[in-house]
Design an enzyme around this catalytic site. Structure first.
Site, PDB file in Angstrom:
ATOM      1  CG  PHE A 199      -0.239   0.452   2.501  1.00 39.59           C
ATOM      2  CD1 PHE A 199      -0.056   1.800   2.794  1.00 39.59           C
ATOM      3  CD2 PHE A 199       0.264  -0.486   3.397  1.00 39.59           C
ATOM      4  CE1 PHE A 199       0.612   2.198   3.947  1.00 39.59           C
ATOM      5  CE2 PHE A 199       0.928  -0.091   4.549  1.00 39.59           C
ATOM      6  CZ  PHE A 199       1.105   1.257   4.820  1.00 39.59           C
ATOM      7  CB  SER A 201       4.760  -7.397   5.549  1.00 39.17           C
ATOM      8  OG  SER A 201       3.917  -8.428   5.110  1.00 39.17           O
ATOM      9  CD  GLU A 245      -5.107  -5.921   0.477  1.00 40.75           C
ATOM     10  OE1 GLU A 245      -4.409  -6.017  -0.560  1.00 40.75           O
ATOM     11  OE2 GLU A 245      -4.769  -6.413   1.574  1.00 40.75           O
ATOM     12  CE  LYS A 246      -4.294  -2.434   4.683  1.00 42.68           C
ATOM     13  NZ  LYS A 246      -3.297  -3.499   4.520  1.00 42.68           N
ATOM     14  CE  LYS A 268      -2.878  -8.570  -3.966  1.00 44.00           C
ATOM     15  NZ  LYS A 268      -3.607  -7.435  -3.382  1.00 44.00           N
ATOM     16  CB  CYS A 312      10.477  -0.185   2.336  1.00 39.43           C
ATOM     17  SG  CYS A 312      11.120   0.562   0.854  1.00 39.43           S
ATOM     18  CD  GLU A 329       8.578  -2.664   8.184  1.00 39.63           C
ATOM     19  OE1 GLU A 329       7.951  -3.716   8.000  1.00 39.63           O
ATOM     20  OE2 GLU A 329       9.019  -1.955   7.258  1.00 39.63           O
TER      21      GLU A 329
END
Ligand code: NAD
Length: 518
Positions: free
Chosen positions: A172, A249, A199-200, A196, A304, A404
């Site tokens: 995201f 992640s 989804e957020k 893909k 990140c 994290e």
């Protein structure tokens, strides 16, 4: 259909308050050049993290629709593979022009769905755009090698060929940059692609796909399927998908790496991180602290390469208060509001997790120098805001250090020597990046040589390379052999074919059963 949906989104995305919530349309998939509505009965809401407004919905794509997307990519592959690389490059040349044209629209969508400030959202698009620009020169990047006359009349050369259908699974936090790390390189190498989005915040991927088609990408070369875990597992298992690019992640990345490679696919998996700054007492204090604050709190710590740990060496410990001053000056607000420094974090769950980790640090003995947990942003009381937070006296045994955090939190530690600092950073399970701030070339060189991190900054807080290099995280921040973009990215999306040819008069040699030695 998609255009009518998009016009509805045009209105919804422009809104910065909850007043336009009556149009949450469901995003279509992109299959074989058509934006098609999913028949799935299950949907997920895409929320504006500053307001909780429902921006759109995504379908949980069905198995049949997923197969249709892979099949469209498979069907498009032979002719796309045989399309001259110069033509493929020209599509990218056009795409970069269109992304520039629509930069504001994409950035606004990112701010609405992801929450980051508009200025930072422009950066998100821009850093992806640079990968598109680099892809415009793919012919030179993927040239093979040739060695003439390796035996009498025999030449050897190799060429790089595309793999077939490749897939991308996105996080995201960079809704434009990370899709652009993936599909431009893959398709310019001659592959077709199934993506893909997160989804957020799937909106930027949709706009980019529309632009890619406007740029001339043929039907089926780029496909989009929406969903979550199930569709990811379908991607891992599908026999026709040859390679997977994942960013997200560490837990998800390891799962995808194991499941995808178990099906003999190539997988490149960029994962979680815990990035450190080592601040020497001989550093330029002002420059170092500005860089640390920017990298720790930018994008609300949801990069990140966010700098979550600051290790002060020796007398630089006294600079912590100066860091707090810089943090206090930052403005927390909705990303759409001009002059905002930090927007909200992505979700209520994420906010709760970050609060919990801050509290666990305090419970474990850390001291809060600045607590951003109680912040309320007038006009955006429902937003997932956390103000800049600074903890000190943190040690490596604390859960908050090991995990994290992915929020606007800097954890400070103190050591006496450069060596101790290098040791802490090297022992951390993550290997995305580490930076040193110093005016000593000797200290910088030692740090660069000895620290076990994939990306090293010297007086640079976020050492992310431009696309002619590659993004080179290591340890628990990366799984695979070939990194994203640059030469390694091209290698990931191509396989080598070696050709050995003999052109000479062949008469009178007779049959020879021994291995040739000259
Ligand atoms: P995430 O892992 O939750 O999600 C990433 C993608 O994986 C999404 O598309 C999601 O649908 C899918 N997914 C998640 N869990 C899954 C599971 N168990 N099985 C199958 N699919 C699953 O990551 P996120 O929260 O979207 O992104 C933040 C993370 O990404 C952070 O850890 C951050 O460090 C990392 N990240 C790394 C890099 C890098 O280059 N190393 C870059 C950006 C973000």
């Amino acid at each position: 259909h998609w255009r009518s949906v998009a016009s509805v989104f045009g209105i919804a995305r422009m809104s910065t308050t909850a007043s336009h919530t009556s149009f949450p349309a469901r995003l279509p998939n992109l299959i074989g050049g058509e934006f098609v509505e999913s028949k799935s009965k299950s949907s997920i809401e895409v929320l504006n993290p500053a307001t909780q407004e429902v921006v759109s919905m995504i379908p949980l794509t069905t198995h049949k629709e997923f197969k249709a997307a892979v099949s469209a990519a498979n069907k498009a592959f032979p002719s796309w593979k045989n399309t001259p690389v110069t033509v493929r490059q020209r599509v990218m040349l056009k795409l970069q022009e269109l992304i520039r044209r629509d930069m504001d629209k994409i950035a606004l969508n990112i701010t609405t769905e992801q929450g980051k400030t508009l200025k930072d959202a422009h950066g998100d698009v821009f850093r992806g755009l640079e990968v598109v620009e680099h892809s415009c020169g793919m012919a030179s990047v993927q040239m093979g090698e040739f060695c003439p006359n390796i035996a009498n009349g025999v030449d050897t050369y190799y060429v790089r060929e595309p793999l077939g259908v490749c897939a991308g699974i996105c996080p995201f936090n960079f809704p434009a940059m990370i899709p652009l790390w993936m599909f431009p390189v893959a398709v310019t190498c001659g592959n077709t692609f199934v993506m893909k989005p997160s989804e957020k915040d799937p909106g930027a991927s949709m706009i980019l796909a529309e632009l890619a088609m406007e740029a001339g990408l043929p039907d089926g070369v780029l496909n989009i399927v929406h969903g979550t875990h199930d569709i990811v597992n379908e991607i891992c298992d599908d026999e026709d998908i040859k390679a997977i690019s994942f960013v997200g992640s560490t837990n998800a990345g390891r799962h995808i790496y194991s499941r995808g490679t178990a099906k003999y696919k190539r997988v490149q998996s960029n994962m979680g991180a815990k990035n450190h700054a080592l601040i020497m007492p001989d550093a330029n204090m002002d420059a170092a602290l500005n860089a640390v604050a920017s990298a720790g709190f930018g994008a609300a710590g949801q990069r990140c390469m966010a700098l979550g740990v600051a290790i002060f060496v020796g007398s630089s410990k006294s600079w912590e208060e100066e860091l707090v001053k810089r943090a206090k000056a930052l403005k927390v607000n909705a990303g759409i509001v001009p002059d905002t420094d930090l927007g909200p974090v992505i979700s209520k769950e994420s906010k709760a997790r970050i609060h919990r980790l801050i509290q666990s640090a305090v419970d474990d003995g850390a001291k809060l120098l600045l607590d951003g947990r109680d912040i309320v942003v007038p006009g955006y009381e429902n937003g997932n805001f956390i103000g800049p937070t600074i903890l000190t006296n943190v040690n490596t045994n604390m859960e908050s250090y090991k995990e994290e955090i992915f929020g606007p939190v800097i954890q400070c530690m103190n050591v006496d020597t450069l060596e101790e600092g290098i040791d802490i950073i090297s022992k951390n399970r993550y290997g995305n990046g580490g930076s040193i701030f110093t005016s000593s070339g000797i200290a910088a060189r030692k740090f660069q040589a000895e620290v076990d991190q994939g990306q090293v900054g010297i007086n640079v807080a976020i050492p992310v390379p431009l696309p002619f290099f590659s993004f080179t995280g290591s340890k628990d921040s990366f799984a695979g052999d070939l990194n994203f973009y640059g030469k390694a990215g091209m290698h990931f999306y191509t396989k080598m074919k070696t050709v050995i040819q003999q052109w000479k008069g062949l008469s009178g040699q007779g049959v020879c059963l021994a291995m040739p030695t000259k």
